[in-house]
Every structure is written in structure tokens, then in C-alpha cells.
Design a protein around this motif. Structure first.
Motif, mmCIF file in Angstrom:
data_model
loop_
_atom_site.group_PDB
_atom_site.id
_atom_site.type_symbol
_atom_site.label_atom_id
_atom_site.label_comp_id
_atom_site.label_asym_id
_atom_site.label_seq_id
_atom_site.Cartn_x
_atom_site.Cartn_y
_atom_site.Cartn_z
ATOM 1 N N ASP A 1 0.850 -1.183 0.000
ATOM 2 C CA ASP A 1 0.000 0.000 0.000
ATOM 3 C C ASP A 1 0.890 1.239 0.000
ATOM 4 O O ASP A 1 1.700 1.432 0.905
ATOM 5 C CB ASP A 1 -0.909 -0.003 1.234
ATOM 6 N N GLY A 2 0.802 2.053 -1.045
ATOM 7 C CA GLY A 2 1.605 3.272 -1.145
ATOM 8 C C GLY A 2 3.000 3.065 -1.702
ATOM 9 O O GLY A 2 3.787 4.007 -1.745
ATOM 10 N N LEU A 3 3.342 1.845 -2.111
ATOM 11 C CA LEU A 3 4.676 1.576 -2.663
ATOM 12 C C LEU A 3 4.555 0.625 -3.845
ATOM 13 O O LEU A 3 3.922 -0.432 -3.749
ATOM 14 C CB LEU A 3 5.576 0.940 -1.598
ATOM 15 N N ASP A 4 5.123 0.999 -4.945
ATOM 16 C CA ASP A 4 5.201 0.143 -6.130
ATOM 17 C C ASP A 4 6.515 0.481 -6.812
ATOM 18 O O ASP A 4 6.621 1.472 -7.530
ATOM 19 C CB ASP A 4 4.021 0.391 -7.066
ATOM 20 N N LYS A 5 7.536 -0.333 -6.537
ATOM 21 C CA LYS A 5 8.870 0.019 -6.990
ATOM 22 C C LYS A 5 9.684 -1.228 -7.302
ATOM 23 O O LYS A 5 9.644 -2.209 -6.570
ATOM 24 C CB LYS A 5 9.569 0.827 -5.891
ATOM 25 N N LYS A 6 10.443 -1.157 -8.391
ATOM 26 C CA LYS A 6 11.413 -2.200 -8.704
ATOM 27 C C LYS A 6 12.733 -1.790 -8.079
ATOM 28 O O LYS A 6 13.158 -0.641 -8.202
ATOM 29 C CB LYS A 6 11.560 -2.364 -10.215
ATOM 30 N N MET A 7 13.382 -2.726 -7.389
ATOM 31 C CA MET A 7 14.594 -2.381 -6.645
ATOM 32 C C MET A 7 15.576 -3.537 -6.623
ATOM 33 O O MET A 7 15.220 -4.678 -6.913
ATOM 34 C CB MET A 7 14.230 -1.978 -5.220
ATOM 35 N N SER A 8 16.788 -3.217 -6.241
ATOM 36 C CA SER A 8 17.824 -4.241 -6.092
ATOM 37 C C SER A 8 17.589 -5.007 -4.794
ATOM 38 O O SER A 8 16.870 -4.555 -3.905
ATOM 39 C CB SER A 8 19.207 -3.583 -6.058
ATOM 40 N N ASN A 9 18.225 -6.140 -4.683
ATOM 41 C CA ASN A 9 18.144 -6.940 -3.476
ATOM 42 C C ASN A 9 18.679 -6.157 -2.278
ATOM 43 O O ASN A 9 18.148 -6.270 -1.172
ATOM 44 C CB ASN A 9 18.900 -8.258 -3.675
ATOM 45 N N ASP A 10 19.705 -5.333 -2.483
ATOM 46 C CA ASP A 10 20.251 -4.504 -1.398
ATOM 47 C C ASP A 10 19.222 -3.494 -0.887
ATOM 48 O O ASP A 10 19.096 -3.282 0.325
ATOM 49 C CB ASP A 10 21.516 -3.768 -1.856
ATOM 50 N N SER A 11 18.483 -2.869 -1.809
ATOM 51 C CA SER A 11 17.435 -1.923 -1.405
ATOM 52 C C SER A 11 16.297 -2.653 -0.708
ATOM 53 O O SER A 11 15.718 -2.136 0.258
ATOM 54 C CB SER A 11 16.896 -1.165 -2.616
#
Length: 180
Positions: A93-103
Motif C-alpha cells: 500500500d503506497g509503494l510500487d517500486k522495482k529495486m535491487s536486493n540490497d534496497s
């Protein structure tokens, strides 16, 4: 003796007739179950690009998804992260992001640190694969109770949809309903 023979012949005739009826009923049941399991074209009230596109998926994907959640519940974040791919799409909810494993590690660590304790009660799961084998998903249905470091207790019903590729989680979508 004639009465005894007549009795046995009558019983034999009745049992033969009963077998015939049973066979007809069995054939009828067999036909109806075959008809029920035969796929038919449905005229759904909504349309989508690929209706009825899913088959039962790989139980190894279920194990991966459950193991990642269990490790997070137990506060073993490094263990949980090993089930995720190098690049992950995270949807909350409120987050939709592609990210690295570190993030992802930073986000999951911050989220886990908000709780003193977490307890998951699993209700069900399902692993599916698309008929063309291009997508594999696992859905988990569970309730989660927690206590914050300040002693506040709360709970929620949660559904996780996890997309997997080559045995690793590539996408996590979470849907939450707070319980009061």
C-alpha cells in the motif's frame, strides 16, 4: 427342498437385477462427473486477455515463498533475502517500486524493526503456472499478529502474491486488511 430352491433362485434374480441397476447408476454417475470436469467455454460477465489461464504450479515455489516469509517472521533477514532475485518489484500500500536486493534488504529490515514480535497464522497457499509456462506465482493467505517495541499489539489479514522465476522471488505484492 423345492421352497428352499425357489428362495435361492428368487434371491439370485433380485441380486442380478440390483447389479444391473447399480451398473446403470454407476455409468450415469461416471458420465455426470466426466461432464462436470470437461472444460466448457464460459460467457463471463467481464473479459480478460487470458481467461482460465492457470494450472497447479510447482510445490518448490511454495516452499521458497513460505521459507522467505518464515525467515522474515523469525527476524532472520539475511536468510529471507536469499529467496529473492537480484532485482525485485515490491508492491505494498503506497509503494510500487522495482529495486535491487540490497534496497529490498533496507526496506525489509526497517519494516521488521518496527516490531518486537511477529506471529503468522497461515490459512492457505496456492502455486500456479500459466498454461504457456511464462509466469509462475504463489499466493499466501494468512493472519499476522504483532507487538511493537512500545507494547502496542495489532493484527491484520494478509494476502501475498509472489511471482517467481528460476526458483527466486521476483515480485511481491501484499494486500492487507487490519483487524480490530
Amino acid at each position: 427342498m423345492k421352497k428352499l430352491t425357489f428362495f435361492f433362485l428368487t434371491a439370485l434374480a433380485c441380486s442380478c437385477n440390483n447389479t444391473q441397476t447399480t451398473t446403470k447408476e454407476a455409468a450415469k454417475d461416471s458420465t455426470s462427473s466426466t461432464t462436470a470436469s470437461t472444460p466448457t467455454s464460459m460467457n463471463y460477465p467481464y473479459t480478460i486477455e487470458h481467461p482460465d489461464n492457470w494450472e497447479v504450479g510447482n510445490t518448490a515455489n511454495t516452499m521458497t515463498s513460505l521459507s522467505a516469509l518464515k525467515a522474515w517472521e523469525d527476524g532472520k533477514l539475511d536468510e529471507s533475502l536469499k529467496y529473492f532475485s537480484d532485482s525485485v518489484r515490491l508492491q505494498f500500500d503506497g509503494l510500487d517500486k522495482k529495486m535491487s536486493n540490497d534496497s529490498l534488504k533496507v526496506i525489509l529490515t526497517n519494516a521488521r524493526n518496527m516490531y518486537k514480535t511477529i506471529k503468522v497464522k497461515m490459512y492457505d497457499w496456492e502455486s500456479v503456472i500459466s498454461k504457456d509456462k511464462s509466469e509462475e506465482w504463489v499466493t499466501l493467505w494468512y493472519s499476522q499478529t504483532w507487538e511493537t517495541p512500545k507494547g502496542v499489539k495489532d493484527s491484520a489479514d494478509i494476502i501475498n502474491d509472489l511471482q517467481l522465476k528460476n526458483g527466486k522471488i521476483t515480485r511481491l505484492s501484499e494486500y492487507t486488511r487490519k483487524l480490530h
